[in-house]
Scaffold this active site. Structure first.
Site, short mmCIF file in Angstrom:
data_model
loop_
_atom_site.label_atom_id
_atom_site.label_comp_id
_atom_site.label_asym_id
_atom_site.label_seq_id
_atom_site.Cartn_x
_atom_site.Cartn_y
_atom_site.Cartn_z
N TYR A 34 -7.78 9.41 37.61
CA TYR A 34 -8.78 9.82 36.77
C TYR A 34 -8.59 9.45 35.24
O TYR A 34 -7.58 9.69 34.50
CB TYR A 34 -8.86 11.36 36.55
CG TYR A 34 -8.90 12.10 38.10
CD1 TYR A 34 -9.66 11.59 38.80
CD2 TYR A 34 -8.34 13.43 38.10
CE1 TYR A 34 -9.87 12.38 40.17
CE2 TYR A 34 -8.57 14.30 39.14
CZ TYR A 34 -9.36 13.39 40.31
OH TYR A 34 -9.46 14.33 41.54
N HIS A 120 -4.11 11.46 47.73
CA HIS A 120 -5.59 11.36 47.35
C HIS A 120 -6.39 10.02 48.15
O HIS A 120 -5.96 9.11 48.07
CB HIS A 120 -5.50 11.01 45.95
CG HIS A 120 -6.57 11.16 45.11
ND1 HIS A 120 -6.69 10.83 43.62
CD2 HIS A 120 -7.57 11.82 45.34
CE1 HIS A 120 -7.71 10.96 43.30
NE2 HIS A 120 -8.65 11.89 44.22
#
Length: 304
Positions: A34, A120
């Site tokens: 992110y 992830h």
């Protein structure tokens, strides 16, 4: 907090995080992906001033952030983040990569431990390495007490089911696959979670935007792109049903995943203090049983 799609000014990010804490939120999720670590740095700046025992923090492994030779003059908008391209992501689901990623996340966060670590988006990288190396490494770290819980986060319910079937996970993070709009995770994944005692966290419950407004627009975002007409029509029908029962579409979308016994948390992305206040209000809304009955009558287990 990672400048998704556009820049979030520093003062807005700080105000949003302060509002989240003041509003009673105590679970925070982030990832190196992110904003090339920007989300971790911003979140850590706030959390490092709070008592460590008062919050639960998760981050992710699988992508490491490394220097980008020749970068710095461009941006990362090809990956949807408005940040400089002075660094880049590399897939690394090896045991060593997992440990190094956690160390690097803690350095960016300025904290001494993570409570939860997710692998992830393994389906977007070397998924078999995730199964064969990353998960055993995370299990070892859990056994050593380095982390309290381990999991996998993904937009693919089939990928998550494959990992849950190992029996090694404490939880999964389901992105967009169990929402008011569609519930493919109900077919295989969530029954497997119940079978293995694996908890689930629901994210992207607005399906990246289409359910975030009480009047869905055909120009809304779905799956981080343009919304197909049949999806928009479904969202409009849901909004009308909600309105008939005195509930907004985003309120229903926020509450819907928690109806399933395997789902223990809904996590929402928030950019500003106004979004924090809006989401807190949505979470406090009272949803009549009659609405759920009406929505169930519209048809379940949809995969659009």
């Amino acid at each position: 907090m990672g400048n998704l799609y556009r820049v979030t000014p520093e003062d807005m990010a700080e105000a949003a995080l302060e509002a989240a804490w003041d509003g009673g939120l105590r679970y925070y999720d982030t990832a190196p992906h992110y904003g090339m670590g920007l989300s971790e740095r911003r979140l850590g700046a706030m959390l490092s001033t709070r008592p460590r025992e008062e919050f639960v923090l998760s981050s992710k492994v699988g992508r490491r952030i490394v220097p980008n030779p020749g970068g710095g003059a461009g941006d990362d908008l090809d990956h949807s983040f408005a940040v400089p391209d002075a660094t880049r992501r590399v897939w690394d689901m090896s045991a060593d990569g997992v440990r190094r990623s956690i160390e690097e996340s803690l350095e960016r966060l300025g904290l001494d431990r993570l409570d939860v670590v997710y692998l992830h988006d393994p389906e977007e990288g070397p998924e078999d390495q995730g199964l064969d190396e990353a998960i055993p490494a995370l299990v070892a770290l859990r056994e050593q007490g380095v982390v309290s819980a381990i999991g996998v986060g993904s937009k693919s319910d089939l990928t998550l089911a494959r990992f849950v079937a190992t029996g090694a996970l404490d939880l999964v993070m389901i992105s967009g696959r169990y929402t008011l709009l569609e519930q493919p995770a109900a077919r295989e994944l969530l029954p497997l979670c119940q079978e293995h005692g694996t908890s689930a966290v629901a994210v992207s419950v607005y399906n990246s935007g289409i359910l975030a407004s009480d009047s869905p627009s055909p120009d809304s975002s779905y799956e981080y792109g343009r919304v197909p007409r049949e999806v928009w029509e479904r969202a409009v029908a849901l909004a009308e049903t909600c309105r008939e029962h005195g509930v907004s579409l985003p309120e229903a979308a926020t509450h819907f995943p928690l109806r399933h016994p395997a789902i223990v948390n809904v996590t929402l992305g928030m950019r500003s203090p106004e979004q924090v206040a809006s989401n807190l209000s949505r979470m406090q809304a009272q949803i009549p049983d009659e609405l759920w009955e009406a929505i169930d009558a519209m048809g379940g287990d949809r995969a659009l």
